[in-house]
Design a protein around this motif. Structure first.
Motif, PDB file in Angstrom:
ATOM      1  N   GLN A   1       0.834  -1.197   0.000  1.00 35.18           N
ATOM      2  CA  GLN A   1       0.000   0.000   0.000  1.00 35.18           C
ATOM      3  C   GLN A   1       0.875   1.256   0.000  1.00 35.18           C
ATOM      4  O   GLN A   1       1.858   1.344   0.740  1.00 35.18           O
ATOM      5  CB  GLN A   1      -0.915  -0.009   1.230  1.00 35.18           C
ATOM      6  CG  GLN A   1      -1.903   1.135   1.311  1.00 35.18           C
ATOM      7  CD  GLN A   1      -2.844   0.982   2.501  1.00 35.18           C
ATOM      8  OE1 GLN A   1      -2.672   0.096   3.336  1.00 35.18           O
ATOM      9  NE2 GLN A   1      -3.848   1.833   2.576  1.00 35.18           N
ATOM     10  N   ARG A   2       0.509   2.217  -0.843  1.00 34.94           N
ATOM     11  CA  ARG A   2       1.197   3.511  -0.892  1.00 34.94           C
ATOM     12  C   ARG A   2       0.184   4.583  -0.496  1.00 34.94           C
ATOM     13  O   ARG A   2      -0.783   4.838  -1.222  1.00 34.94           O
ATOM     14  CB  ARG A   2       1.764   3.778  -2.277  1.00 34.94           C
ATOM     15  CG  ARG A   2       2.641   5.024  -2.371  1.00 34.94           C
ATOM     16  CD  ARG A   2       3.377   5.063  -3.705  1.00 34.94           C
ATOM     17  NE  ARG A   2       4.143   6.285  -3.903  1.00 34.94           N
ATOM     18  CZ  ARG A   2       5.357   6.516  -3.424  1.00 34.94           C
ATOM     19  NH1 ARG A   2       5.954   5.588  -2.677  1.00 34.94           N
ATOM     20  NH2 ARG A   2       5.986   7.645  -3.662  1.00 34.94           N
ATOM     21  N   SER A   3       0.382   5.208   0.657  1.00 38.71           N
ATOM     22  CA  SER A   3      -0.619   6.077   1.276  1.00 38.71           C
ATOM     23  C   SER A   3      -0.222   7.544   1.186  1.00 38.71           C
ATOM     24  O   SER A   3       0.961   7.897   1.288  1.00 38.71           O
ATOM     25  CB  SER A   3      -0.807   5.685   2.746  1.00 38.71           C
ATOM     26  OG  SER A   3      -1.211   4.329   2.858  1.00 38.71           O
ATOM     27  N   PHE A   4      -1.251   8.408   1.057  1.00 40.69           N
ATOM     28  CA  PHE A   4      -1.024   9.839   0.903  1.00 40.69           C
ATOM     29  C   PHE A   4      -1.764  10.667   1.950  1.00 40.69           C
ATOM     30  O   PHE A   4      -1.760  11.892   1.861  1.00 40.69           O
ATOM     31  CB  PHE A   4      -1.456  10.281  -0.498  1.00 40.69           C
ATOM     32  CG  PHE A   4      -0.650   9.673  -1.598  1.00 40.69           C
ATOM     33  CD1 PHE A   4       0.389  10.371  -2.184  1.00 40.69           C
ATOM     34  CD2 PHE A   4      -0.911   8.380  -2.039  1.00 40.69           C
ATOM     35  CE1 PHE A   4       1.153   9.807  -3.192  1.00 40.69           C
ATOM     36  CE2 PHE A   4      -0.153   7.811  -3.050  1.00 40.69           C
ATOM     37  CZ  PHE A   4       0.887   8.518  -3.631  1.00 40.69           C
ATOM     38  N   GLY A   5      -2.419  10.040   2.925  1.00 36.53           N
ATOM     39  CA  GLY A   5      -3.170  10.778   3.931  1.00 36.53           C
ATOM     40  C   GLY A   5      -4.518  11.193   3.412  1.00 36.53           C
ATOM     41  O   GLY A   5      -5.244  10.386   2.817  1.00 36.53           O
ATOM     42  N   THR A   6      -4.904  12.460   3.598  1.00 38.91           N
ATOM     43  CA  THR A   6      -6.158  13.006   3.077  1.00 38.91           C
ATOM     44  C   THR A   6      -5.837  14.289   2.318  1.00 38.91           C
ATOM     45  O   THR A   6      -4.722  14.821   2.389  1.00 38.91           O
ATOM     46  CB  THR A   6      -7.149  13.324   4.213  1.00 38.91           C
ATOM     47  OG1 THR A   6      -6.614  14.382   5.024  1.00 38.91           O
ATOM     48  CG2 THR A   6      -7.389  12.105   5.084  1.00 38.91           C
TER      49      THR A   6
END
Length: 493
Positions: free
Chosen positions: A415-420
């Motif tokens: 998973q590559r996450s960017f927050g909101t």
């Protein structure tokens, strides 16, 4: 009974996710669980049928010491069922064992007590000669996590009290398994809403009385109206927290193997549901008057896509699944309501699973949809908020049954996450979630008939969830207390 022991910040994701909320993030946790059920299938072949169940767990290091996981009574007449109470319902159009989970009606949070009217199995429409079948449900219920929300927030951040829950879904299947078995197409629409109750913005003031009663139930069924705090204003959103998914599954089902392609497109407003919004307002004194045939077209990006291949038999590898989940777009990074100064109307920044009045698509701190949207239970600041809802992820699942007694599964998620949009991460965060699990059921010829033992090893790597490694052991005994009468000529009926 189940026991888990982990090292790190939390129990690994795939040791606690997609277990209907009967799980914990604590590094050491466990439960002793007992359930009693009379399934509706006991009355298969009859016009009328009834079922009931009670399922209770005494828990250690959970959000509750005693969990009433299921308690329900249900009846069936012909093909329709009415269920009252809390019950675990499986995902639709998904692989229950290997998928990351549905984005709207998932299996990651505790069941909500509700009244549910359903056509649970596909029913062939009479005038289609068996080529078109439908199923679906409609339900109203009430959330049970009010006290947990107060304890978790310490009345220092937003929480709700007495909120109601609504869900509805419809599915259509095109294909005749008797005349044309190999290929069929399933299409579905799942929708849900949170409405009613009170929203406390800070815990000490700014209390909002949300629309409830029959009017609130109607607005939840057919989205419309506006929030109570928006009454009398120009800008009004649909009443309550409205959300849903468009779904499809294409099946190739042969005697010895199966192959499926499926999708789950999540939405929270027009920009994601219809991908079209009106943008033809006038200027000046006519800023709120529809003047032109002009529309905003939104990109079709946010979706869960998967492929599912199965071999029908006991093989070392008999099921392989691959999923890709993307949620970064959310209508785009711009939100602007038309105004006197600028008539352009662009509704992006959907902020998936969050809502400015309700505490988002969660129950007891766990996401009610897909667990890759980082659940509020992970927050250490007491905020009931999804702080990571923009990400892309690849997920792989493999399972097998080397023999009749042994089953295993392997999961790997990247998973590559960017927050909101409102609070993006300083840099994208890469996380990995791993699971290896084996489940052994003792033979009916064994003195331990009815017993099974399941062992699982899970791990997380990355900053969003922390570095966690954990082991979980589950021991189960099942059996029949009272045997009912056999149903004769069941196949003919």
């Amino acid at each position: 009974m189940q026991a888990s022991l982990s090292r790190g910040d939390h129990e690994p994701l795939w040791l606690n996710a997609n277990k209907y909320g009967l799980s914990s993030l604590e590094k050491s946790n466990g439960y002793l669980r007992a359930s009693l059920e009379r399934p509706l299938t006991n009355d298969m072949g009859k016009k009328f049928g009834w079922g009931a169940g009670i399922d209770v767990a005494g828990a250690y290091h959970f959000t509750s010491k005693v969990v009433v996981q299921q308690a329900y009574l249900e009846g069936r007449w012909l093909y329709g069922t009415l269920t009252i109470g809390s019950k675990e319902y499986p995902m639709e159009l998904k692989n229950q064992l290997l998928s990351t989970g549905s984005q709207t009606l998932g299996i990651n949070a505790r069941p909500i007590p509700q009244v549910r009217l359903a056509l649970p199995d596909y029913w062939a429409l009479p005038f289609t000669d068996g080529w078109v079948s439908i199923k679906g449900h409609i339900a109203y219920g009430k959330t049970t996590d009010d006290k947990w929300q107060k304890d978790f927030t310490q009345l220092k951040s937003k929480y709700t009290g007495g909120a109601w829950h609504h869900s509805k879904a419809g599915y259509i299947k095109i294909g005749n398994s008797y005349r044309f078995k190999p290929i069929s197409l399933e299409l579905g629409l799942e929708m849900a809403a949170q409405f009613g109750g009170k929203s406390y913005k800070t815990g000490h003031g700014d209390v909002v009385e949300n629309e409830g009663g029959l009017k609130g139930m109607w607005r939840a069924l057919i989205p419309g109206g506006g929030e109570t705090v928006e009454q009398g204003t120009v800008y009004q959103n649909a009443s309550g927290n409205q959300l849903g998914s468009w779904m499809f599954r294409l099946n190739f089902d042969y005697d010895t193997w199966y192959f499926g392609i499926y999708g789950d497109h999540y939405f929270e407003d027009h920009s994601s549901m219809l991908h079209l919004d009106y943008d033809g307002y006038g200027t000046g004194s006519e800023w709120n008057v529809k003047k032109k045939r002009r529309y905003v077209v939104y990109d079709f990006k946010d979706i869960l896509l998967g492929v599912d291949f199965r071999l029908k038999g006991n093989y070392w590898i008999n099921n392989v699944l691959v999923e890709y989940l993307y949620s970064k777009y959310q209508g785009g990074p711009i939100y602007h309501d038309h105004s006197e100064g600028m008539s352009d109307h662009v509704c992006g920044k959907d902020n998936f699973y969050n809502h400015y009045l309700f505490t988002g698509w969660q129950h007891w701190g766990q996401a009610m949809g897909n667990p890759l949207y980082t659940s509020p239970l992970y927050n250490d600041d007491g905020a009931i908020l999804f702080k990571n809802n923009r990400f892309s992820a690849w997920h792989f699942g493999i399972s097998g049954t080397p023999n009749y007694n042994l089953r295993y599964r392997l999961l790997a998620t990247f998973q590559r996450s960017f927050g909101t949009y409102d609070k993006p991460f300083a840099d994208p965060e890469n996380t990995q979630h791993l699971l290896a699990e084996a489940d052994y059921h003792f033979s009916c010829y064994s003195p331990l008939n009815g017993w099974s033992v399941k062992a699982a090893l899970g791990a997380d790597f990355g900053h969003v969830y922390g570095k966690n490694i954990g082991f979980q052991l589950t021991i189960v005994k099942t059996g029949t207390l009272l045997k009912g009468k056999k149903v004769k000529n069941l196949q003919a009926q």
